[in-house]
Design an enzyme around this catalytic site. Structure first.
Site, PDB file in Angstrom:
ATOM      1  N   ASP A 141      54.882  50.656 -27.722  1.00  0.00           N
ATOM      2  CA  ASP A 141      55.466  49.392 -28.143  1.00  0.00           C
ATOM      3  C   ASP A 141      56.488  49.030 -27.062  1.00  0.00           C
ATOM      4  OD1 ASP A 141      56.263  47.101 -29.385  1.00  0.00           O
ATOM      5  OD2 ASP A 141      56.608  48.006 -31.337  1.00  0.00           O
TER       6      ASP A 141
HETATM    7  C1  BGC Z   1      56.716  44.528 -31.403  1.00  0.00           C
HETATM    8  C2  BGC Z   1      55.225  44.595 -31.125  1.00  0.00           C
HETATM    9  C3  BGC Z   1      54.870  43.570 -30.084  1.00  0.00           C
HETATM   10  C4  BGC Z   1      55.688  43.831 -28.840  1.00  0.00           C
HETATM   11  C5  BGC Z   1      55.430  42.850 -27.727  1.00  0.00           C
HETATM   12  C6  BGC Z   1      57.560  44.591 -30.142  1.00  0.00           C
HETATM   13  O1  BGC Z   1      58.871  44.281 -30.416  1.00  0.00           O
HETATM   14  O2  BGC Z   1      57.073  45.582 -32.262  1.00  0.00           O
HETATM   15  O3  BGC Z   1      54.505  44.366 -32.300  1.00  0.00           O
HETATM   16  O4  BGC Z   1      53.511  43.603 -29.820  1.00  0.00           O
HETATM   17  O5  BGC Z   1      57.064  43.729 -29.164  1.00  0.00           O
HETATM   18  O6  BGC Z   1      55.958  41.603 -28.042  1.00  0.00           O
END
Ligand code: BGC
Length: 718
Positions: free
Chosen positions: A216
């Protein structure tokens, strides 16, 4: 690939791009999941996306219980990705809705792993059939936003396997997503990003995952530990310090060179796969229409007294509430899409009926009184990634509005807009109808009108329980945790499983949803096959409108040797049935889905014995039942010197051996406590919980000496 290139390629070059290295070009990954959010070039705001279809978020698409629709949504998303040059779309999100307060519940499908797993599988298959990769997220146990970057989700292994990993397992084995995204949080103390158990032992070794694990965004704490654990790609980038740490670790032998080379190779393979699809254009009108279809199918009719709905053309309708004009159609955070257009319910209703509108509470009573039907649009406040909700209640102003309008006109319909369930008690008793309108994406306004006027006969079903009050919820006492830990104290009893186990009333049960028609169920028949259970039953549309029924099969194991939830959803089918027609509905339950996780054997076990099957239209509206006898797996739990007398006696071979031993003790006239145990049933009852090796204190050495015990154990197990 040279070491420095291997290090470079395993982190991003920018927020949404991988690093080009050697002859491997870069690719683009972007959010996800219910639309394509490609950041506007040069925009400082990472959330500023180019226009794309905002499909219904998972809270609504999950309520369709229709994998076919999710597959079509995936296919459409792939078209948009290809048009926009996106290679991997960051979704679907399949964490369980453990608590109704979860700030990202709107991005997740269900409190049940079967619903989440089946729907996400279809979504991934649809997307990837268009040559675009999915990113199954957030692996794992990311069911809250409070302290999400650090909190340790403390979950026992059985619960982890049966609930929180189960949907991931289904999607990985059935659809092989190109990527899996690790979660921010820790799981049982270890960051998901550096969790060897999750990323390698479970995901790859057990489930056979062939793709790439991406972090993530910002989830990696220690790059070397992450790569060692099985993480391939760290995002976002660049991460020069992390690249250097990897180079140093390999050079000094702290990290096995092949581990990094394998990760780099996985990135290269992902890039190669991603570059096969050609750029295309997409039909924005067709996608808007699909968004409308899915939205209408996700709406759940909770209440409809006196068949006040559907509305009829020409009726005088009062529309009250700002969310009719300014729709709440998605949640906040990384999944936020800039829609290609936006339908509001007010405009859609105005084209169908004589409508008066206000949002002004002072006028609301008057226009409600003058109308045949009053519709109150009530919405939650902003729900967003990053924060959990504080309350289950609608905002006070919305509650007051509902009360005023309901007092002025008993023919009041409430249309809800919310990313996760809200408390409906007691205001739902004061109104005639309630439509659960979730967050429905860009075409939600038209979809609401479609359902209100019966163009679409509602068939959405709750994928999450609506409790009477927050304190009833199984997660209540253990959410959101404290001091860096959240204990998953309700164990396997997540959502409806917990309400059923404690025989609690709920406002609306899991699986529930009304229709404008009615259905009747015939007798379910079940046969046991090598691969599981085959069920079949007839369902009749007994009303005068065509409609859809979501037929749900729940299984209980009354003689289980482990604690089970009273009922678990094991299969469902979404069937279209014409008015007056009867259809035969087949349902399959995989044998693997009957298993529980046996912690003593560290594997799945199907128990022998009776399995009760109940089929119905919700977890609490079960219309037909049957029982089948299932043959169990070979799953004997080996006996040990530390096993109790009770455990020895409940094992056939153990009972035989121990029986012989006690008989010889009785024959020899052994005295004291040991003799009493051998001859007196009451003493035996008392000693039942004694581990055998503790008996040494009470019996002659020769009988329970370590050597004698070792022989006994050997005889029992071999
Ligand atoms: C989120 C993810 C997301 C990623 C990219 C993170 O803060 O938890 O779900 O895909 O950011 O934006």
């Amino acid at each position: 690939m040279e070491l420095k290139d291997q290090a470079a390629i395993t982190s991003g070059s920018a927020f949404w791009a991988t690093t080009a290295a050697g002859d491997v070009p870069a690719i683009t990954l972007t959010d996800g999941p219910h639309g394509v959010r490609l950041q506007v070039a040069d925009a400082d705001d990472i959330l500023a996306g180019q226009p794309a279809t905002c499909f219904p978020p998972a809270v609504a698409s999950g309520s369709t219980w229709d994998p076919e629709l999710l597959k079509r949504m995936g296919e459409a998303l792939a078209d948009e990705c290809r048009a926009m040059g996106v290679h991997v779309l960051l979704g679907p999100g399949i964490n369980l809705k453990r608590t109704p307060l979860g700030g990202r519940n709107f991005e997740y499908f269900s409190e049940d792993p079967l619903v989440a797993g089946v729907l996400a599988t279809a979504w991934v298959q649809g997307l990837q059939s268009g040559g675009v990769g999915a990113s199954l997220k957030h692996f794992a146990v990311n069911s809250q936003e409070t302290d999400r970057m650090r909190v340790s989700a403390d979950v026992d292994e059985r619960t982890l396997r049966e609930l929180y990993l189960r949907a991931f397992q289904r999607v990985v084995t059935a659809a092989q997503p190109w990527t899996v995204m690790c979660a921010y949080n820790r799981v049982n103390g270890v960051y998901a990003s550096q969790n060897h158990f999750l990323l390698t032992e479970v995901l790859r070794d057990e489930w056979g995952f062939e793709g790439l694990v991406v972090s993530d965004w910002g989830a990696v704490v220690d790059r070397v530990e992450a790569v060692r654990a099985g993480l391939d790609l760290t995002m976002p980038g660049p991460d020069d310090a992390g690249d250097q740490a990897l180079i140093d670790a390999v050079t000094t032998g702290r990290l096995d060179a092949t581990t990094l080379a394998t990760s780099a190779d996985r990135v290269a393979k992902l890039v190669a796969k991603s570059l096969v699809a050609t750029k295309t254009t997409y039909d924005a009108d067709a996608h808007h229409a699909l968004a409308r279809e899915i939205a209408a199918r996700g709406i759940v009719l909770l209440k409809n007294d006196d068949d006040i709905l559907p509305l009829r053309a020409g009726q005088r309708i009062a529309v009250i509430g700002e969310s009719a004009r300014t729709p709440r159609y998605q949640g906040g955070g990384s999944s936020q899409i800039t829609p290609t257009r936006l339908d509001d319910a007010l405009t859609a209703l105005q084209s169908l009926a004589t409508v008066t509108f206000t949002a002004d509470p002072a006028e609301a009573e008057q226009i409600a009184r003058d109308a045949e039907v009053a519709i109150v649009f009530a919405a939650t406040a902003h729900e967003t990634e990053g924060s959990d909700r504080e309350s289950l209640d609608l905002p006070a102003a919305e509650l007051a509005l509902i009360a005023r309008v309901a007092a002025a006109n008993p023919r009041t319909v409430v249309v809800l807009s919310n990313g996760a369930v809200v408390r409906t008690t007691p205001w739902d008793t004061q109104v005639a109808a309630v439509l659960e309108g979730w967050l429905l994406g860009q075409a939600g306004g038209s979809a609401i009108a479609d359902v209100l006027f019966g163009k679409v006969n509602p068939s959405g079903r709750l994928a999450e329980t609506i409790p009477l009050k927050l304190a009833d919820h199984p997660s209540y006492l253990d959410f959101p945790g404290e001091a860096g830990h959240v204990r998953y104290g309700e164990g396997i009893h997540v959502g409806y499983r917990g309400f059923d186990a404690r025989e609690q009333e709920v406002a609306y049960p899991f699986g529930f949803g009304l229709s404008y028609t009615t259905f009747s169920y015939g007798q379910v028949r079940a046969t046991v096959t090598d691969s599981g259970l085959e069920l079949s039953l007839e369902v009749t549309n007994t009303g005068s409108r065509d409609g859809r029924e979501v037929v749900q099969a729940y299984v209980s194991v009354p003689e289980s040797r482990v604690r089970r939830s009273p009922r678990e959803l094991k299969a469902f089918a979404n069937v279209e049935i014409k008015a007056g027609e009867t259809v035969t509905v087949p349902l399959q339950i995989d044998r693997a889905d009957l298993a529980y996780w046996e912690i003593r054997l560290n594997r799945w076990v199907v128990e022998p014995g009776p399995y009760e099957i109940a089929v119905g239209s919700s977890s609490r509206h079960l219309h037909t039942t049957t029982t089948v006898q299932v043959e169990g797996d070979q799953a004997r739990i080996p006996l040990a010197a530390t096993s109790t007398i009770g455990e020895w006696l409940s094992d056939p071979r153990g009972a035989e051996l121990l029986g012989e031993l006690f008989a010889s003790m009785a024959a020899e006239g052994a005295g004291g406590m040991a003799g009493a145990i051998a001859t007196d049933p009451a003493m035996m009852q008392m000693a039942i919980g004694f581990p055998l090796d503790r008996m040494t204190m009470f019996v002659p050495d020769s009988l329970f000496s370590p050597e004698a015990l070792a022989k006994l154990v050997d005889a029992a197990n071999n």
